[in-house]
Design a protein around this motif. Structure first.
Motif, PDB file in Angstrom:
ATOM      1  N   ASN A 266       0.871  -1.177   0.000  1.00 41.23           N
ATOM      2  CA  ASN A 266       0.000   0.000   0.000  1.00 41.23           C
ATOM      3  C   ASN A 266       0.904   1.222   0.000  1.00 41.23           C
ATOM      4  N   ALA A 283      -2.113   6.856 -11.217  1.00 47.02           N
ATOM      5  CA  ALA A 283      -3.556   6.624 -11.114  1.00 47.02           C
ATOM      6  C   ALA A 283      -3.891   5.159 -11.369  1.00 47.02           C
ATOM      7  N   LYS A 284      -3.283   4.580 -12.396  1.00 49.02           N
ATOM      8  CA  LYS A 284      -3.539   3.180 -12.758  1.00 49.02           C
ATOM      9  C   LYS A 284      -3.160   2.248 -11.626  1.00 49.02           C
ATOM     10  N   ASN A 285      -2.111   2.565 -10.895  1.00 49.98           N
ATOM     11  CA  ASN A 285      -1.629   1.706  -9.816  1.00 49.98           C
ATOM     12  C   ASN A 285      -2.144   2.132  -8.437  1.00 49.98           C
ATOM     13  N   ASN A 286      -3.090   3.052  -8.450  1.00 51.93           N
ATOM     14  CA  ASN A 286      -3.764   3.479  -7.215  1.00 51.93           C
ATOM     15  C   ASN A 286      -2.774   3.954  -6.157  1.00 51.93           C
ATOM     16  N   PRO A 288      -1.626   7.197  -4.199  1.00 56.11           N
ATOM     17  CA  PRO A 288      -1.884   8.610  -3.887  1.00 56.11           C
ATOM     18  C   PRO A 288      -0.584   9.373  -3.716  1.00 56.11           C
ATOM     19  N   VAL A 319      -5.482  10.872  -9.806  1.00 54.47           N
ATOM     20  CA  VAL A 319      -4.653  10.551  -8.641  1.00 54.47           C
ATOM     21  C   VAL A 319      -5.252  11.212  -7.393  1.00 54.47           C
ATOM     22  N   THR A 320      -5.263  10.489  -6.282  1.00 58.18           N
ATOM     23  CA  THR A 320      -5.682  11.080  -5.014  1.00 58.18           C
ATOM     24  C   THR A 320      -4.587  12.031  -4.536  1.00 58.18           C
ATOM     25  N   ASN A 357      -9.038  13.056   2.098  1.00 52.48           N
ATOM     26  CA  ASN A 357      -8.000  12.310   1.379  1.00 52.48           C
ATOM     27  C   ASN A 357      -6.886  11.863   2.316  1.00 52.48           C
TER      28      ASN A 357
END
Length: 430
Positions: A266, A283-286, A288, A319-320, A357
């Motif tokens: 994570n 973004a694709k790989n989550n 932040p 993206v967060t 966030n």
């Protein structure tokens, strides 16, 4: 004890322990403000926040108040969730250049060869004068961790409340820190050719340690100590976020590759000056990003792509985005978020980058980060738009308690504004 209190305490033992008795004693209604709920309810332009037993009972439109509540008139004001410091050393440092002990810095110790075992929960001091200074600027909680170490990892950080309590820890071992940027490289072999091999070796050893009898009677000949390997297991399993400092795009690509090698990781990217260049991959790989959106000039050769539009471009890519600087002066993040909004980040995203966030990336979003029924009543009444540098936090509530809006700075201000001119400055008291 009623069922509501039992459920609230069960959801977070640490938060329950840190609530003061006074926070449970008073029911409060804050009436007439523009409310940024930072939830599905959006913005309520003239509403009421009901606080009961230290938690948000309800956020409603209009100004009708049930009986049994003390009313605070917030007509013409703005209410937000309490802001959250995303990258700080609060409670660990008073004066970073002090000749005495500075708990935000760690030196080599036999318990750890790579720094993963270090744990800041034992070093926190809620009497730090930096905490009330931060608190009266609208910040109610923070992620805090080591600011420096010569080791590979910068230990395990904690998530803390800024309430007046000697038990500030809401979540111990809340994240692990790692620096793969220039300063991290300089402290670990002087080349990324050494640093990344050490990172990969550390995680391989943690993977092995999951099925190894980790006790002193066993031989352990790894790069890491047993304590390090144990500390890295929850990181490897994705139960503890890994906050990785990196600026240049090439380093960030390596961070993404690390997550692909260990799919349960994570990862939270921090600093990320050139993150916009690989925004789609993040973004694709989550993954932040915690960033200082005011980085617009290269401070080093790994920051050539610095731009004030970093936050806006990351947000547009999905993206967060979290606004934070790795500093004890986290209260400046509000101004920085405003500058990010001035450079293309939507206003609602600027507020979210300081609230929900942050809570989400550290696994605290069921407790704080938005104004919703059942959540801890951390909130702020602002004179106006909090992202405008001319507006101020007029009143802060932490865990439902209306805090004293004074700090060492305000006391010094008042001392010298109102001093007795007939006495020497040193003998003047407020």
């Amino acid at each position: 004890m009623n069922l509501f209190k039992k459920a609230a305490l069960a959801s977070s033992i640490a938060i329950g322990l840190s609530l003061s008795a006074s926070a449970w004693a008073e029911n409060i209604a804050i009436v007439g403000a523009k409310i940024h709920t930072v939830s599905a309810a959006g913005i309520i332009y003239k509403g009421t926040v009901l606080i009961k037993d230290g938690r948000i009972q309800q956020v409603i439109e209009g100004t009708d108040v049930p009986s049994g509540y003390r009313t605070i008139d917030a007509e013409g004001k703005v209410i937000t969730p309490g802001f959250i410091g995303a990258a700080t050393s609060l409670g660990l440092v008073e004066v970073s250049s002090s000749a005495g002990t500075v708990d935000a810095q760690a030196e080599p110790h036999a318990i750890s060869t790579v720094g993963a075992a270090l744990d800041v929960q034992y070093a926190l001091n809620n009497d730090s004068t930096l905490i009330p200074i931060t608190r009266i600027e609208g910040f109610t909680s923070a992620a805090t961790g080591l600011g420096g170490s010569d080791q590979l990892f910068l230990g395990q950080g904690a998530f803390i409340t800024l309430a007046t309590t000697y038990r500030p820890v809401l979540k111990a071992q809340a994240f692990m820190k790692l620096n793969v940027g220039n300063s991290g490289v300089d402290n670990n072999g002087g080349s990324r050719a050494a640093l990344w091999v050490a990172i990969n070796q550390s995680f391989d050893e943690a993977k092995f340690a999951k099925s190894y009898a980790m006790d002193p009677s066993q031989n352990w000949l790894g790069l890491t100590t047993m304590a390090d390997a144990k500390a890295l297991i929850p990181v490897l399993d994705g139960k503890m976020p890994l906050v990785v400092n990196a600026d240049r795009a090439a380093d960030i690509v390596q961070v993404i590759a690390l997550k692909k090698r260990h799919t349960d990781l994570n990862i939270i990217l921090a600093s990320g000056v050139e993150a916009w260049r690989v925004a789609d991959e993040l973004a694709k790989n989550n993954i932040p990003v915690i960033l200082d959106p005011e980085s617009n000039l290269p401070g080093a050769f790994d920051q050539i792509g610095a731009t004030l539009e970093n936050a806006a471009r990351l947000h547009k890519a999905g993206v967060t985005v979290v606004i934070g600087m790795d500093t004890h002066n986290i209260r400046l993040a509000t101004q920085h978020a405003g500058n990010a909004v001035a450079n293309g980040l939507p206003h609602s995203a600027g507020i979210a980058a300081l609230t929900i966030n942050v809570a989400k990336i550290f696994g605290m979003d069921e407790q704080i980060g938005s104004l919703e029924s059942g959540k801890v009543a951390d909130l702020v009444i602002w004179s106006g738009d909090p992202l405008e540098v001319t507006q101020t936090a007029e009143q802060v509530f932490i865990q439902g308690e209306q805090i004293d809006m004074t700090s060492r700075q305000t006391k010094l201000r008042d001392r010298y504004l109102k001093r007795n001119a007939l006495k020497p400055v040193g003998y003047t008291r407020p």
